[in-house]
Design a protein around this motif. Structure first.
Motif, PDB file in Angstrom:
ATOM      1  N   LEU A 195     -17.580  -5.870   9.550  1.00  0.00           N
ATOM      2  CA  LEU A 195     -18.418  -6.856   8.878  1.00  0.00           C
ATOM      3  C   LEU A 195     -19.083  -5.690   7.992  1.00  0.00           C
ATOM      4  O   LEU A 195     -19.323  -6.170   6.763  1.00  0.00           O
ATOM      5  CB  LEU A 195     -19.742  -7.137   9.634  1.00  0.00           C
ATOM      6  N   ILE A 196     -19.653  -4.396   8.380  1.00  0.00           N
ATOM      7  CA  ILE A 196     -20.076  -3.815   7.282  1.00  0.00           C
ATOM      8  C   ILE A 196     -19.186  -3.196   6.233  1.00  0.00           C
ATOM      9  O   ILE A 196     -19.495  -3.091   4.996  1.00  0.00           O
ATOM     10  CB  ILE A 196     -20.706  -2.578   7.748  1.00  0.00           C
ATOM     11  N   ALA A 197     -17.934  -3.101   6.806  1.00  0.00           N
ATOM     12  CA  ALA A 197     -16.886  -2.311   5.879  1.00  0.00           C
ATOM     13  C   ALA A 197     -16.533  -3.367   4.721  1.00  0.00           C
ATOM     14  O   ALA A 197     -16.299  -3.063   3.708  1.00  0.00           O
ATOM     15  CB  ALA A 197     -15.574  -2.199   6.623  1.00  0.00           C
ATOM     16  N   ILE A 198     -16.745  -4.631   5.058  1.00  0.00           N
ATOM     17  CA  ILE A 198     -16.513  -5.860   3.843  1.00  0.00           C
ATOM     18  C   ILE A 198     -17.413  -5.617   2.735  1.00  0.00           C
ATOM     19  O   ILE A 198     -16.610  -5.359   1.467  1.00  0.00           O
ATOM     20  CB  ILE A 198     -16.773  -7.109   4.300  1.00  0.00           C
ATOM     21  N   GLY A 199     -18.545  -4.965   2.808  1.00  0.00           N
ATOM     22  CA  GLY A 199     -19.344  -4.678   1.790  1.00  0.00           C
ATOM     23  C   GLY A 199     -18.712  -3.396   0.869  1.00  0.00           C
ATOM     24  O   GLY A 199     -18.722  -3.410  -0.273  1.00  0.00           O
ATOM     25  N   TYR A 200     -18.278  -2.353   1.782  1.00  0.00           N
ATOM     26  CA  TYR A 200     -17.492  -1.285   1.041  1.00  0.00           C
ATOM     27  C   TYR A 200     -16.352  -1.842   0.195  1.00  0.00           C
ATOM     28  O   TYR A 200     -16.050  -1.295  -0.869  1.00  0.00           O
ATOM     29  CB  TYR A 200     -17.231  -0.066   1.697  1.00  0.00           C
ATOM     30  N   ILE A 218     -22.895 -10.705  -1.397  1.00  0.00           N
ATOM     31  CA  ILE A 218     -22.046 -10.914  -0.056  1.00  0.00           C
ATOM     32  C   ILE A 218     -21.955  -9.990   0.741  1.00  0.00           C
ATOM     33  O   ILE A 218     -22.204 -10.128   1.956  1.00  0.00           O
ATOM     34  CB  ILE A 218     -20.726 -11.591  -0.518  1.00  0.00           C
ATOM     35  N   GLY A 219     -21.659  -8.733   0.182  1.00  0.00           N
ATOM     36  CA  GLY A 219     -21.572  -7.527   1.027  1.00  0.00           C
ATOM     37  C   GLY A 219     -22.821  -7.381   1.874  1.00  0.00           C
ATOM     38  O   GLY A 219     -22.789  -6.997   2.882  1.00  0.00           O
ATOM     39  N   SER A 220     -23.899  -7.470   1.249  1.00  0.00           N
ATOM     40  CA  SER A 220     -25.230  -7.181   1.907  1.00  0.00           C
ATOM     41  C   SER A 220     -25.259  -8.291   3.081  1.00  0.00           C
ATOM     42  O   SER A 220     -25.956  -7.813   3.935  1.00  0.00           O
ATOM     43  CB  SER A 220     -26.260  -7.333   0.810  1.00  0.00           C
ATOM     44  N   ALA A 221     -25.105  -9.440   2.503  1.00  0.00           N
ATOM     45  CA  ALA A 221     -25.220 -10.639   3.526  1.00  0.00           C
ATOM     46  C   ALA A 221     -24.543 -10.135   4.834  1.00  0.00           C
ATOM     47  O   ALA A 221     -24.958 -10.473   5.996  1.00  0.00           O
ATOM     48  CB  ALA A 221     -25.141 -11.772   3.060  1.00  0.00           C
ATOM     49  N   MET A 222     -23.401  -9.892   4.738  1.00  0.00           N
ATOM     50  CA  MET A 222     -22.474  -9.547   5.901  1.00  0.00           C
ATOM     51  C   MET A 222     -23.016  -8.340   6.592  1.00  0.00           C
ATOM     52  O   MET A 222     -22.920  -8.186   7.717  1.00  0.00           O
ATOM     53  CB  MET A 222     -20.787  -9.270   5.185  1.00  0.00           C
ATOM     54  N   ALA A 223     -23.508  -7.284   5.974  1.00  0.00           N
ATOM     55  CA  ALA A 223     -24.116  -6.362   6.696  1.00  0.00           C
ATOM     56  C   ALA A 223     -25.180  -6.580   7.307  1.00  0.00           C
ATOM     57  O   ALA A 223     -25.537  -6.110   8.400  1.00  0.00           O
ATOM     58  CB  ALA A 223     -24.477  -5.098   5.573  1.00  0.00           C
ATOM     59  N   ALA A 224     -26.002  -7.875   6.700  1.00  0.00           N
ATOM     60  CA  ALA A 224     -27.037  -8.304   7.490  1.00  0.00           C
ATOM     61  C   ALA A 224     -26.880  -9.114   8.756  1.00  0.00           C
ATOM     62  O   ALA A 224     -27.563  -8.968   9.796  1.00  0.00           O
ATOM     63  CB  ALA A 224     -27.860  -9.438   6.503  1.00  0.00           C
TER      64      ALA A 224
END
Lengths: 425, 305, 312
Positions: B22-27, B208-214
């Motif tokens: 999930l966090i990797a999505i942001g990167y 989007i990346g931040s929301a996924m990290a959230a």
């Protein structure tokens, strides 16, 4: 057209309102509701003030940006990026020959007028000057973002501690070993990763920095783990600076028949360190005028062009990486001897970020800038002790602002000018 | 070797791996679209952990008793506020640097990461924070002596991650917004010429990346219960490792990389050494970058001359 | 095709290049004679720059060889980039060692060190360094670069530096940029940057120089000067020149032999006069119909036409 465009207050107000609202959402929960156990304490006045500040600031900026002068400024900001470099004139400054000896003399006299506390602060500042100069080779000259620079610092520091503990070697024997050891270590890490694309290099070096710290932390039997290890102070031709001789020599104060003072040790460390920093500055200045330094800068400008000229980019990068590592190792050695004790918590990522901040604020490539930035960033927090909590925050903001406003640093870089043909300097 | 222990480690790895994914999505999305590593992304995750605790505390202080309701509201609010963080960071620290030197956005990102960490430290204090255990209960598979234990929260983590990932894949593949994202990723200039507001798309990607990290932050906080202002750093590097492992720029790659990393880390911790599991993860990053920089699902980069 | 007994400086044999699923170059063969001025032309996307990048070592060709005559020995420019390691080489340690060596230390720089210099389509100068420093960097491999002698400024180092500076000034004079010596390369006018890049490539002391669209963005007068410069390089500095160019007037004027590429294949090779009258070339530039109906009867219609396509 001389038609004066009117500043639209309405637009500025809308800008300000939205910025303030977003700021409220951002600051609201984190600084307004402080966790206490499983409950929150209401501090909502803080984010409200911050939001007002942001909104008001945005309003003013919006007004300014609409004025003629502001428009010019904004355009200038967008246009003049990269114009941070000028070419020096061929004529030498009148006072140049005077300034440097005076500075050196002042530097040599300094420890005798300072008290012990300020002396330790200045030593630390000099260690950061050294670190800044070393990282500047890697980041500023060769253009490689090394986020694990602290690894070499740690290698140097632990070389001193471990060398003294297991091999009973003294400070002076270990000084070259620490430098060369860190350089070899840099080569070992660097060779496989230096082919990588710039951003990957940054994250890999960041990983390396953490690996070193974790290994030092976990090798309990050898490094003492989180408990740390002690490092010996330097000696002057076998004379020790302790009250009683520990390393088998004679204490300094007994030899000269003066009363003992702990300051002597720091004065001595300072003088040695000051000499090394001066030599380092000379070295870096020379490097820039040498084929090696030129190749580093060329590599920073355009790697592909370098390769088209027959320059092996991997070895050139490696030389910069090793040179930086060597300086970092030496600085680590001084840090260890100055503290007398080290543990892995001195070598966190924050330390790497601080050194990077020094290089960035110094202007990526400017030696004078790095020295000033190192002195300011280490001495200023001591002066402003009340704001110690906000130190990291300030560094972070400074780094962002610097990149937005002046990516090439506060001090303009001057390039060397060459004589016309046939005129030898 | 004991197959139950392996099973248990793989299961723990799957849970951890979904979080990394999930966090990797942001990167991976940010890298795909502007070719930059968002160093502050790990800290965005950290912010979301704090937001979870704060919002939960506020909701419970109003006397809400329904746990699912509280969790849902917390999740939504955390994702929204963290998204705003992502947007603001892009606007303040990265957008002004478009077209600047290569190093500038990286340095600015590191500055931003320091700012976020210290901002939380100053506002919330440096000590560990936590939330009470809200979801407990376990499922045991196997016999009396030997079993594989799955907590309910682990099931929730894996389910929520896959749902989040599914929704995101749908958005990227099927909607107009997703099409614009993909177009901008392929060729930013061309997309702009075709009338796509690329600045807005880049902002959206950050959101989007931040929301996924959230989402990851909420799930992890529910699972472990404790956090501090420094948690984003290590998990950030690991999530980046996951993104590289899966092939940077590739969404399924991020999830796959996360799970592979989580599972191999779990096995390493179980059978070799738990002290060195971080060292293992970082070494994996280095090895992947050296031997297969395009990762498992990524496309090889062709150098432009 | 060249029929001389003299070995060519560069012999491209069966060169193919594949990007993913796209076959960018398909079995390319041509020779470059020692001391010649050759041009490579072809419509956009024909694969000219890909050939260039293979020759100068920036792309690793998928298959085929590029033989470069370095004195008495022949170097395969594809090999020095580091070829793939296969398990079959485990049985042949010598070959494995050579491949491993090139894999670790090989790369474009070895091609340049062998004597193939190049310029770039979109100029790649060291923008924040002065013009003269650009030329000094180019001499990196020829000067004393031992860091110790540099730090202590030994006499040998000083002599070597002075010689490098003098050589740099000489090249600046050749390309007419002596007044710009101490200006930042990025601040020079476009035409000057082009010339500086040629001077920089020449400062490496190459045997062959590859110019990637050197006349792009130049006005007719500047193009004329460039043609003269190219001739001067060959006549006085004895380099072999290979250029990619869209300006047909210049190509026909300056080059002695031309290689025409289309869709990743060599469709014609010969003197400018031969190329002008080659139906395959006309077809590639103007389409099949045009070549059969208009251009075929006599040479008059064809002569000016490749130039026109350049403008479109």
């Amino acid at each position: 057209m001389s038609l004066q465009q009117k500043i639209s207050l309405r637009k500025a107000l809308i800008d300000g309102f939205w910025s303030g609202l977003l700021a409220l959402v951002i600051f609201g929960p984190i600084s307004g509701l402080v966790l206490q156990g499983y409950e929150v304490r209401n501090e909502l006045i803080r984010p409200l003030l911050m939001a007002l500040l942001v909104g008001g600031g945005r309003f003013l900026v919006s007004c300014f940006a609409q004025s003629e002068k502001g428009k010019r400024y904004v355009d200038g900001l967008a246009g003049k990026r990269g114009a941070g470099v000028t070419v020096a004139s061929l004529k030498k400054g009148k006072y140049q020959y005077l300034v440097i000896p005076v500075l050196i003399l002042a530097g040599l006299c300094l420890p005798f007028v300072l008290g012990k506390y300020w002396l330790t602060v200045v030593i630390l500042a000099l260690i950061y000057v050294l670190l800044g100069l070393g990282l500047n080779i890697v980041v500023g000259l060769a253009g490689m973002l090394d986020l694990g620079y602290v690894a070499f610092y740690a290698v140097g520091a632990y070389t001193l501690a471990m060398g003294a503990q297991y091999f009973h070697l003294g400070f002076w024997t270990l000084l070259p070993i620490a430098g060369i050891g860190a350089a070899l270590f840099g080569a070992l890490l660097g060779f496989p990763v230096l082919r990588m694309h710039g951003d990957y290099l940054a994250i890999v070096t960041l990983g390396f920095g953490e690996i070193i710290r974790l290994v030092l932390n976990n090798l309990l039997d050898i490094t003492g783990g989180p408990n740390g290890a002690s490092a010996p102070p330097p000696t002057l031709f076998g004379l020790e600076f302790t009250r009683r001789a520990k390393q088998g020599g004679i204490p300094f104060h007994e030899y000269f028949h003066i009363s003992y003072s702990p300051t002597y040790k720091y004065i001595f460390i300072y003088l040695v360190l000051f000499t090394i920093v001066c030599l380092m500055i000379l070295f870096v200045t020379r490097l820039k005028q040498m084929p090696m330094g030129r190749a580093w800068e060329a590599l920073r400008e355009d790697e592909i062009a370098c390769r088209s000229l027959g320059i092996n980019h991997v070895t050139v990068k490696l030389s910069a990486f090793m040179m930086g590592a060597m300086v970092g190792g030496t600085a680590g050695m001084f840090f260890a001897t100055y503290q007398g004790f080290i543990n892995p918590s001195s070598f966190t990522f924050f330390e790497s970020a601080l050194i990077l901040a020094i290089v960035v604020l110094g202007g990526l490539g400017s030696t004078v800038g790095v020295i000033i930035a190192a002195l300011v960033l280490t001495i200023l927090p001591e002066v402003l002790r009340d704001f110690a909590e906000y130190r990291v925050l300030m560094f972070g903001i400074a780094m962002v602002l610097m990149m937005v406003w002046k990516p090439r640093g506060l001090i303009r870089i001057k390039r060397r000018a060459f004589n016309a043909k046939g005129v030898t300097s | 070797m004991d197959s139950y222990i392996i099973g248990q480690q793989l299961l723990n790895g799957l849970t951890l791996g979904s979080i990394y994914g999930l966090i990797a999505i942001g990167y991976t999305m940010v890298y795909g679209i502007i070719g930059m590593i968002n160093f502050a992304h790990g800290d965005i995750y950290m912010i979301s952990a704090y937001l979870t605790a704060i919002i939960l505390a506020v909701i419970f202080s109003f006397g809400v008793t329904s746990l699912p309701f509280a969790l849902l509201v917390t999740l939504l609010l955390t994702m929204v506020i963290t998204g705003v963080y992502g947007w603001a960071i892009e606007r303040v620290a990265y957008r002004p640097l478009r077209g600047s030197t290569r190093l500038a956005p990286l340095i600015s990102a590191i500055g931003m990461s320091l700012v976020l960490q210290n901002y939380v430290q100053v506002s919330q204090g440096a000590r560990n924070q936590g939330i009470p255990i809200l979801i407990d209960g376990v499922v045991r598979l196997g016999g009396e002596e030997q079993f594989v234990q799955i907590t309910h929260i682990q099931i929730l983590i894996v389910l929520a991650s896959f749902i989040g990932m599914g929704v995101l894949t749908y958005i990227i593949q099927k909607t107009s917004l997703g099409r614009q994202c993909r177009a901008t990723q392929q060729d930013q200039k061309m997309a702009a010429i075709l009338g796509i507001n690329t600045n807005r798309i880049i902002s959206t990607v950050f959101v989007i990346g931040s929301a996924m990290a959230a989402l990851a932050g909420v799930l992890v906080t529910l699972n472990y219960g404790s956090f501090d202002f420094y948690i984003g750093f290590i998990i950030g590097i690991k999530a980046f490792t996951a993104a590289v492992l899966g092939g940077i720029g590739s969404l399924p790659g991020a999830m796959l990389g996360g799970i592979v990393l989580g599972m191999s880390e779990g096995l390493f911790a179980g059978f070799v050494s738990a002290d060195y599991k971080d060292v293992f993860a970082f070494s994996l990053l280095v090895l992947v970058l050296i031997f297969r920089p395009s990762g498992l699902l990524g496309k090889p980069e062709i150098e432009k001359v | 095709m060249t029929t001389e007994t003299e070995t060519p400086l560069l012999a491209v044999r069966n060169l193919s290049m594949r990007f993913g699923g796209i076959l960018a170059l398909n079995n390319i063969n041509f020779d470059i004679k020692q001391g010649s001025i050759s041009a490579m032309i072809g419509p956009n996307g024909a694969g000219k720059t890909t050939v260039f990048n293979c020759i100068t070592g920036f792309y690793q060709a998928t298959s085929g060889s590029i033989y470069y005559q370095d004195g008495d020995s022949t170097i395969n420019l594809v090999q020095v980039l580091g070829e793939k390691l296969h398990f079959k080489y485990v049985l042949n340690p010598r070959q494995l060692a050579s491949r491993l060596y090139y894999k670790m230390f090989g790369g474009s720089h070895l091609v340049a060190q062998a004597g193939v210099a190049r310029t770039f389509q979109n100029i790649r100068l060291f923008r924040e360094m002065t013009a003269i420093e650009n030329l000094l960097v180019a001499q990196h491999m020829q000067i004393v670069r031992n860091p110790i002698s540099g730090v202590f400024k030994t006499p040998a180092f000083r002599r070597s530096e002075q010689a490098a500076i003098d050589r740099a000034h000489t090249w600046l004079e050749v390309v007419g940029l002596e007044d710009d010596a101490n200006r930042l390369a990025g601040e020079l006018p476009y035409g000057h940057q082009r010339r500086l890049e040629i001077a920089r490539a020449m400062s490496t002391g190459p045997k062959m120089i590859c110019l990637d669209e050197p006349a792009a963005g130049l006005n007719p007068k500047e193009t004329e000067e460039l043609s003269n410069l190219i001739r001067l390089l060959r006549d006085q500095h004895h380099v072999t020149v290979l250029l990619i160019e869209h300006d047909m007037g210049m190509v026909m004027d300056v080059s002695e032999s031309i290689v025409v590429l289309d869709h990743g294949e060599v469709i014609a090779e010969g003197t400018p006069h031969e190329i002008e009258n080659n139906t395959a070339v006309l077809a590639a530039y103007l389409g099949e119909d045009y070549s059969t109906t208009v251009a075929a009867p006599d040479g008059t219609g064809a002569e000016g036409n490749p130039q026109e396509t350049n403008n479109s």
